[in-house]
Scaffold this motif. Structure first.
Motif, PDB file in Angstrom:
ATOM      1  N   ALA A 169     -11.151  14.711   7.215  1.00 49.45           N
ATOM      2  CA  ALA A 169     -11.351  14.601   5.764  1.00 49.45           C
ATOM      3  C   ALA A 169     -12.312  13.473   5.403  1.00 49.45           C
ATOM      4  N   GLY A 170     -12.757  12.720   6.418  1.00 51.73           N
ATOM      5  CA  GLY A 170     -13.677  11.615   6.169  1.00 51.73           C
ATOM      6  C   GLY A 170     -12.992  10.374   5.613  1.00 51.73           C
ATOM      7  N   ARG A 171     -11.666  10.297   5.741  1.00 53.20           N
ATOM      8  CA  ARG A 171     -10.930   9.127   5.234  1.00 53.20           C
ATOM      9  C   ARG A 171     -10.940   7.967   6.229  1.00 53.20           C
ATOM     10  N   VAL A 172     -11.176   8.267   7.519  1.00 56.16           N
ATOM     11  CA  VAL A 172     -11.350   7.229   8.542  1.00 56.16           C
ATOM     12  C   VAL A 172     -12.473   7.686   9.459  1.00 56.16           C
ATOM     13  N   PRO A 173     -13.246   6.737  10.002  1.00 55.36           N
ATOM     14  CA  PRO A 173     -14.291   7.142  10.933  1.00 55.36           C
ATOM     15  C   PRO A 173     -13.687   7.612  12.248  1.00 55.36           C
ATOM     16  N   GLY A 207      14.054  -0.212 -11.318  1.00 60.58           N
ATOM     17  CA  GLY A 207      13.650  -1.588 -11.127  1.00 60.58           C
ATOM     18  C   GLY A 207      12.339  -1.849 -10.436  1.00 60.58           C
ATOM     19  N   ASP A 208      11.825  -0.929  -9.638  1.00 66.42           N
ATOM     20  CA  ASP A 208      10.592  -1.216  -8.914  1.00 66.42           C
ATOM     21  C   ASP A 208       9.513  -0.218  -9.331  1.00 66.42           C
ATOM     22  N   PRO A 209       8.713  -0.588 -10.337  1.00 66.05           N
ATOM     23  CA  PRO A 209       7.700   0.352 -10.823  1.00 66.05           C
ATOM     24  C   PRO A 209       6.648   0.696  -9.770  1.00 66.05           C
ATOM     25  N   GLY A 210       6.343  -0.237  -8.871  1.00 68.35           N
ATOM     26  CA  GLY A 210       5.368   0.044  -7.809  1.00 68.35           C
ATOM     27  C   GLY A 210       5.872   1.109  -6.853  1.00 68.35           C
ATOM     28  N   ALA A 211       7.138   1.012  -6.485  1.00 64.60           N
ATOM     29  CA  ALA A 211       7.745   2.015  -5.599  1.00 64.60           C
ATOM     30  C   ALA A 211       7.780   3.372  -6.294  1.00 64.60           C
ATOM     31  N   ALA A 212       8.161   3.376  -7.559  1.00 64.27           N
ATOM     32  CA  ALA A 212       8.240   4.627  -8.315  1.00 64.27           C
ATOM     33  C   ALA A 212       6.864   5.286  -8.423  1.00 64.27           C
ATOM     34  N   GLU A 213       5.853   4.482  -8.689  1.00 60.89           N
ATOM     35  CA  GLU A 213       4.493   5.025  -8.833  1.00 60.89           C
ATOM     36  C   GLU A 213       4.013   5.673  -7.539  1.00 60.89           C
ATOM     37  N   LEU A 214       4.190   4.996  -6.405  1.00 51.89           N
ATOM     38  CA  LEU A 214       3.744   5.568  -5.133  1.00 51.89           C
ATOM     39  C   LEU A 214       4.575   6.794  -4.778  1.00 51.89           C
ATOM     40  N   ALA A 215       5.882   6.735  -4.978  1.00 53.52           N
ATOM     41  CA  ALA A 215       6.735   7.886  -4.668  1.00 53.52           C
ATOM     42  C   ALA A 215       6.311   9.108  -5.477  1.00 53.52           C
ATOM     43  N   ARG A 216       6.050   8.895  -6.762  1.00 50.82           N
ATOM     44  CA  ARG A 216       5.590  10.019  -7.608  1.00 50.82           C
ATOM     45  C   ARG A 216       4.250  10.553  -7.121  1.00 50.82           C
ATOM     46  N   GLU A 217       3.344   9.653  -6.775  1.00 53.38           N
ATOM     47  CA  GLU A 217       2.019  10.068  -6.299  1.00 53.38           C
ATOM     48  C   GLU A 217       2.145  10.948  -5.054  1.00 53.38           C
ATOM     49  N   ALA A 223       1.562  15.054  -4.930  1.00 52.77           N
ATOM     50  CA  ALA A 223       0.517  15.559  -4.031  1.00 52.77           C
ATOM     51  C   ALA A 223       1.069  16.657  -3.129  1.00 52.77           C
ATOM     52  N   VAL A 224       2.258  16.444  -2.588  1.00 51.27           N
ATOM     53  CA  VAL A 224       2.858  17.437  -1.694  1.00 51.27           C
ATOM     54  C   VAL A 224       3.226  18.703  -2.462  1.00 51.27           C
ATOM     55  N   VAL A 225       3.816  18.552  -3.626  1.00 51.18           N
ATOM     56  CA  VAL A 225       4.203  19.719  -4.422  1.00 51.18           C
ATOM     57  C   VAL A 225       2.966  20.532  -4.813  1.00 51.18           C
ATOM     58  N   ALA A 226       1.928  19.860  -5.259  1.00 49.80           N
ATOM     59  CA  ALA A 226       0.724  20.548  -5.729  1.00 49.80           C
ATOM     60  C   ALA A 226      -0.082  21.171  -4.599  1.00 49.80           C
ATOM     61  N   ASP A 227       0.002  20.597  -3.408  1.00 51.97           N
ATOM     62  CA  ASP A 227      -0.909  20.991  -2.321  1.00 51.97           C
ATOM     63  C   ASP A 227      -0.156  21.432  -1.064  1.00 51.97           C
ATOM     64  N   ARG A 228       1.101  21.839  -1.198  1.00 52.55           N
ATOM     65  CA  ARG A 228       1.919  22.102  -0.013  1.00 52.55           C
ATOM     66  C   ARG A 228       1.367  23.191   0.894  1.00 52.55           C
ATOM     67  N   LEU A 244      -4.328  12.008   2.209  1.00 53.75           N
ATOM     68  CA  LEU A 244      -5.388  12.764   1.532  1.00 53.75           C
ATOM     69  C   LEU A 244      -5.512  12.487   0.041  1.00 53.75           C
ATOM     70  N   HIS A 245      -4.433  12.070  -0.600  1.00 51.17           N
ATOM     71  CA  HIS A 245      -4.451  12.010  -2.061  1.00 51.17           C
ATOM     72  C   HIS A 245      -4.288  10.634  -2.681  1.00 51.17           C
ATOM     73  N   SER A 246      -3.986   9.625  -1.891  1.00 51.08           N
ATOM     74  CA  SER A 246      -3.783   8.305  -2.496  1.00 51.08           C
ATOM     75  C   SER A 246      -5.114   7.583  -2.670  1.00 51.08           C
ATOM     76  N   ALA A 247      -5.370   7.210  -3.904  1.00 54.44           N
ATOM     77  CA  ALA A 247      -6.586   6.444  -4.196  1.00 54.44           C
ATOM     78  C   ALA A 247      -6.381   4.959  -3.914  1.00 54.44           C
ATOM     79  N   THR A 248      -5.129   4.550  -3.743  1.00 55.40           N
ATOM     80  CA  THR A 248      -4.842   3.125  -3.587  1.00 55.40           C
ATOM     81  C   THR A 248      -4.465   2.708  -2.172  1.00 55.40           C
ATOM     82  N   THR A 249      -4.147   3.662  -1.302  1.00 52.30           N
ATOM     83  CA  THR A 249      -3.741   3.321   0.059  1.00 52.30           C
ATOM     84  C   THR A 249      -4.845   3.690   1.036  1.00 52.30           C
ATOM     85  N   PRO A 250      -5.360   2.725   1.801  1.00 49.46           N
ATOM     86  CA  PRO A 250      -6.310   3.087   2.861  1.00 49.46           C
ATOM     87  C   PRO A 250      -5.627   4.035   3.852  1.00 49.46           C
TER      88      PRO A 250
END
Length: 164
Positions: free
Chosen positions: A140-144, A45-55, A59-64, A99-105
């Motif tokens: 990582a340069g994601r925040v000053p 029912g919540d595609p936004g939640a599913a998308e972020l959870a998958r992201e 990321a964790v599986v690929a870069d653990r 480190l991997h989310s393009a959509t979350t500051p």
């Protein structure tokens, strides 16, 4: 169109789904990705939640291995293998999103994962999360870098534990 509050709730639900999947995977019966897909099928029912959870889980599986090295670097006094399963899952999920989310500051991701740590583990882990995620995001340069701000008991921006 979803409201801002709905989007925030959706993203929080996605983080909780990712955390639950990462935590269950710590017991070694299934992969985090398989667990997540099962959880998503159970909670349609919540595609936004599913998308972020998958992201986050992807990321964790690929870069653990790298994520675990970053934890050891940011908080050497807390070896990854000695952390409680929930704390390991929280740190990995938070780092994955920072480190991997393009959509979350990064600052938003840090605040949200610190709150999850407070809820699911407690104050010491909340402080650890804040210090580790802040340091990793800064490096990582994601925040000053910010001077003069510390969190007692957590690894500070210098990598040394803050003194009490």
């Amino acid at each position: 169109m979803a409201s801002g509050a709905d989007a925030v709730r959706s993203r929080r639900a996605g983080r909780r789904l990712a955390l639950a999947s990462l935590f269950e995977a710590e017991f070694g019966q299934r992969t985090a990705s398989a667990i997540l897909e099962r959880n998503l099928a159970d909670h349609e029912g919540d595609p936004g939640a599913a998308e972020l959870a998958r992201e986050i889980v992807e990321a964790v599986v690929a870069d653990r291995e790298r994520i675990d090295q970053l934890i050891e670097h940011a908080a050497p006094q807390y070896p990854v293998v000695q952390l409680a399963r929930i704390d390991r899952s929280l740190l990995r999920g938070g780092i994955g999103e920072v480190l991997h989310s393009a959509t979350t500051p990064a600052r938003v991701a840090i605040a949200e994962w610190v709150e999850l740590a407070r809820i699911y583990s407690g104050e010491p882990t909340r402080r650890l999360m804040n210090g580790v995620l802040g340091r990793i995001a800064t490096e990582a340069g994601r925040v000053p870098a910010r001077s003069g701000r510390s969190d007692p008991g957590a690894a500070g921006p210098s990598g040394r534990p803050n003194s009490h």
